[in-house]
Design a protein around this motif. Sequence first.
Motif, PDB file in Angstrom:
ATOM      1  N   LEU A   1       0.809  -1.222   0.000  1.00 26.11           N
ATOM      2  CA  LEU A   1       0.000   0.000   0.000  1.00 26.11           C
ATOM      3  C   LEU A   1       0.842   1.272   0.000  1.00 26.11           C
ATOM      4  CD1 LEU A   1      -2.816  -0.969   2.527  1.00 26.11           C
ATOM      5  CD2 LEU A   1      -3.170  -0.334   0.141  1.00 26.11           C
ATOM      6  N   LEU A   2       2.099   1.180   0.386  1.00 23.80           N
ATOM      7  CA  LEU A   2       2.949   2.369   0.486  1.00 23.80           C
ATOM      8  C   LEU A   2       3.091   3.086  -0.847  1.00 23.80           C
ATOM      9  CD1 LEU A   2       5.708   1.063   2.934  1.00 23.80           C
ATOM     10  CD2 LEU A   2       3.762   2.553   3.444  1.00 23.80           C
ATOM     11  N   THR A   3       2.909   2.374  -1.954  1.00 20.20           N
ATOM     12  CA  THR A   3       3.023   3.006  -3.280  1.00 20.20           C
ATOM     13  C   THR A   3       1.655   3.325  -3.884  1.00 20.20           C
ATOM     14  OG1 THR A   3       3.110   0.805  -4.322  1.00 20.20           O
ATOM     15  CG2 THR A   3       5.214   1.838  -3.759  1.00 20.20           C
ATOM     16  N   ALA A   4       0.575   3.091  -3.126  1.00 17.19           N
ATOM     17  CA  ALA A   4      -0.772   3.366  -3.631  1.00 17.19           C
ATOM     18  C   ALA A   4      -1.089   4.853  -3.495  1.00 17.19           C
ATOM     19  CB  ALA A   4      -1.797   2.531  -2.862  1.00 17.19           C
ATOM     20  N   ASN A   5      -2.190   5.301  -4.131  1.00 18.09           N
ATOM     21  CA  ASN A   5      -2.573   6.716  -4.020  1.00 18.09           C
ATOM     22  C   ASN A   5      -2.955   7.033  -2.574  1.00 18.09           C
ATOM     23  OD1 ASN A   5      -5.651   6.771  -3.615  1.00 18.09           O
ATOM     24  ND2 ASN A   5      -5.481   5.469  -5.437  1.00 18.09           N
ATOM     25  N   ILE A   6      -2.827   8.301  -2.207  1.00 17.13           N
ATOM     26  CA  ILE A   6      -2.938   8.704  -0.804  1.00 17.13           C
ATOM     27  C   ILE A   6      -4.321   8.429  -0.219  1.00 17.13           C
ATOM     28  CG2 ILE A   6      -3.481  11.093  -1.452  1.00 17.13           C
ATOM     29  CD1 ILE A   6      -1.501   9.900   1.652  1.00 17.13           C
ATOM     30  N   ARG A   7      -5.381   8.584  -1.004  1.00 13.59           N
ATOM     31  CA  ARG A   7      -6.727   8.342  -0.473  1.00 13.59           C
ATOM     32  C   ARG A   7      -6.932   6.872  -0.141  1.00 13.59           C
ATOM     33  NH1 ARG A   7     -11.765   9.448  -4.395  1.00 13.59           N
ATOM     34  NH2 ARG A   7     -10.840   7.597  -5.388  1.00 13.59           N
ATOM     35  N   PHE A   8      -6.628   5.997  -1.102  1.00  8.43           N
ATOM     36  CA  PHE A   8      -6.814   4.557  -0.902  1.00  8.43           C
ATOM     37  C   PHE A   8      -5.896   4.053   0.205  1.00  8.43           C
ATOM     38  CE2 PHE A   8      -5.817   0.095  -2.182  1.00  8.43           C
ATOM     39  CZ  PHE A   8      -7.074  -0.432  -1.966  1.00  8.43           C
ATOM     40  N   LYS A   9      -4.649   4.516   0.206  1.00  5.86           N
ATOM     41  CA  LYS A   9      -3.682   4.083   1.220  1.00  5.86           C
ATOM     42  C   LYS A   9      -4.162   4.454   2.620  1.00  5.86           C
ATOM     43  CE  LYS A   9       0.157   6.360   1.053  1.00  5.86           C
ATOM     44  NZ  LYS A   9       1.498   6.735   0.558  1.00  5.86           N
TER      45      LYS A   9
ATOM     46  N   THR B   1     -14.303  -1.369  -5.285  1.00  4.57           N
ATOM     47  CA  THR B   1     -13.748  -1.589  -6.626  1.00  4.57           C
ATOM     48  C   THR B   1     -12.244  -1.383  -6.631  1.00  4.57           C
ATOM     49  OG1 THR B   1     -15.815  -0.891  -7.668  1.00  4.57           O
ATOM     50  CG2 THR B   1     -13.844  -0.841  -9.040  1.00  4.57           C
ATOM     51  N   GLU B   2     -11.788  -0.341  -5.929  1.00  2.87           N
ATOM     52  CA  GLU B   2     -10.350  -0.061  -5.873  1.00  2.87           C
ATOM     53  C   GLU B   2      -9.608  -1.172  -5.136  1.00  2.87           C
ATOM     54  OE1 GLU B   2      -7.646   3.950  -5.208  1.00  2.87           O
ATOM     55  OE2 GLU B   2      -9.830   4.073  -5.399  1.00  2.87           O
ATOM     56  N   TRP B   3     -10.237  -1.745  -4.104  1.00  3.32           N
ATOM     57  CA  TRP B   3      -9.634  -2.870  -3.376  1.00  3.32           C
ATOM     58  C   TRP B   3      -9.515  -4.097  -4.283  1.00  3.32           C
ATOM     59  CZ3 TRP B   3      -6.663  -5.068  -0.096  1.00  3.32           C
ATOM     60  CH2 TRP B   3      -6.888  -6.356   0.378  1.00  3.32           C
ATOM     61  N   LEU B   4     -10.555  -4.380  -5.058  1.00  5.38           N
ATOM     62  CA  LEU B   4     -10.525  -5.525  -5.974  1.00  5.38           C
ATOM     63  C   LEU B   4      -9.424  -5.348  -7.017  1.00  5.38           C
ATOM     64  CD1 LEU B   4     -14.370  -6.067  -6.526  1.00  5.38           C
ATOM     65  CD2 LEU B   4     -12.827  -7.470  -5.145  1.00  5.38           C
ATOM     66  N   THR B   5      -9.272  -4.122  -7.532  1.00  2.00           N
ATOM     67  CA  THR B   5      -8.219  -3.826  -8.508  1.00  2.00           C
ATOM     68  C   THR B   5      -6.848  -4.003  -7.879  1.00  2.00           C
ATOM     69  OG1 THR B   5      -9.661  -2.230  -9.613  1.00  2.00           O
ATOM     70  CG2 THR B   5      -7.309  -2.076 -10.075  1.00  2.00           C
ATOM     71  N   PHE B   6      -6.696  -3.522  -6.651  1.00  2.00           N
ATOM     72  CA  PHE B   6      -5.429  -3.646  -5.919  1.00  2.00           C
ATOM     73  C   PHE B   6      -5.062  -5.115  -5.716  1.00  2.00           C
ATOM     74  CE2 PHE B   6      -3.217  -4.139  -1.839  1.00  2.00           C
ATOM     75  CZ  PHE B   6      -2.150  -3.270  -1.986  1.00  2.00           C
TER      76      PHE B   6
END
Length: 362
Positions: free
Chosen positions: A88-96, A208-213
């Motif tokens: 998650l450290l490289t994910a976008n700030i909102r999702f992270k 949806t963002e979690w499934l993509t991740f």
Amino acid sequence: MITIDINERDIEKWIAKLQDTKTKKGKPLHATTIAHAFKVLHNMFNYGKLDRILRENPCEFVHKKPTESPDEKEVFTIEEMDYIKELLLTANIRFKTAMFLLLDTGCRREEIIGLKWEDIDFVNNTIDINKAVVATTTKAPINKHKVREKGVKSRHSKRKIHIPKVCINFLVQYRNFKKDSGLKVKENDYVFTNWNDNTVWDPNRFTTEWLTFRRENNITKNVNLHGIRHSIATYLLSKGMPKKDVAKRMGHTPEVLDRVYTHSNEEDDIKLVEVIEERYNTKSLNLDQAFKVESIISIIAGYIDNEYRKENYRILDYLTNERIDLIIKQLSEAENIKVCWAILLKKINNIICILMRFLKDF
């Protein structure tokens, strides 16, 4: 006093009809859904009895009452959750930020999305869970905000909990990111919003963002966002945290906690066997001198409460370092006795493999 024409046979027919009913996806109604519907009906008739409107409650005479059937859900181990945090450290700030809050608090998805800046205490490192934001449809177009705010699930769900400093740091970074993006951030704004304005983030978009991740990082375990909540609860309970403390953090009662999280963690069972193996291989363990062979055979056969009852419990206490008699007393008072006994027997089965080895060498 009113005598109603509904009897237990009518209710049994109604239960059978529910069991034959299909959802929109063509699946049968879940046993827990039917049990909840029966409970509502039962309580309604009880209310009539208490007010002396009805003479009796026909639900009490139903031969086979519906019971809840908690699913065995896949959960993440603590090592897997730590690995997810690294990714998650490289994910976008909102999702992270949202994911770290979820992973470190075990809150419901809707509770995380329902947070406002005024709910966060940056001095004492706490968040105040007092509302939720839910999606009104599973197919909301991206330009439509089909969400609504509502109260939390129950009075026990309203709570204030501490969060780690790493979550506070990400929240500060996210707030600064918003300001740098030209958005005005007010205390009564939702924390998690769409990128271009302060309208609340759709919980379904979060999913949806979690499934993509998961797909992009080859996370094969089928654990949804709510499953992360189960993972946190399972981990805390496996570490021996008091049930009342875990229940308070999760927004449950201890009774609900018992019902929802009674499934055993396979990792715990493996650890239990490792402990038993270690004890078996030590010189201090000399079963043929310490215990009667009849008691060992009784445990293997599953007859714990026979004439060797005290000796049987002594063996189990010795191997597990637990007071088995107290555990059984707790199980007898539990709401879902069958599930609790299944868990205890599963642990005993792991002990049996060690005892069988002893008998083989005897």
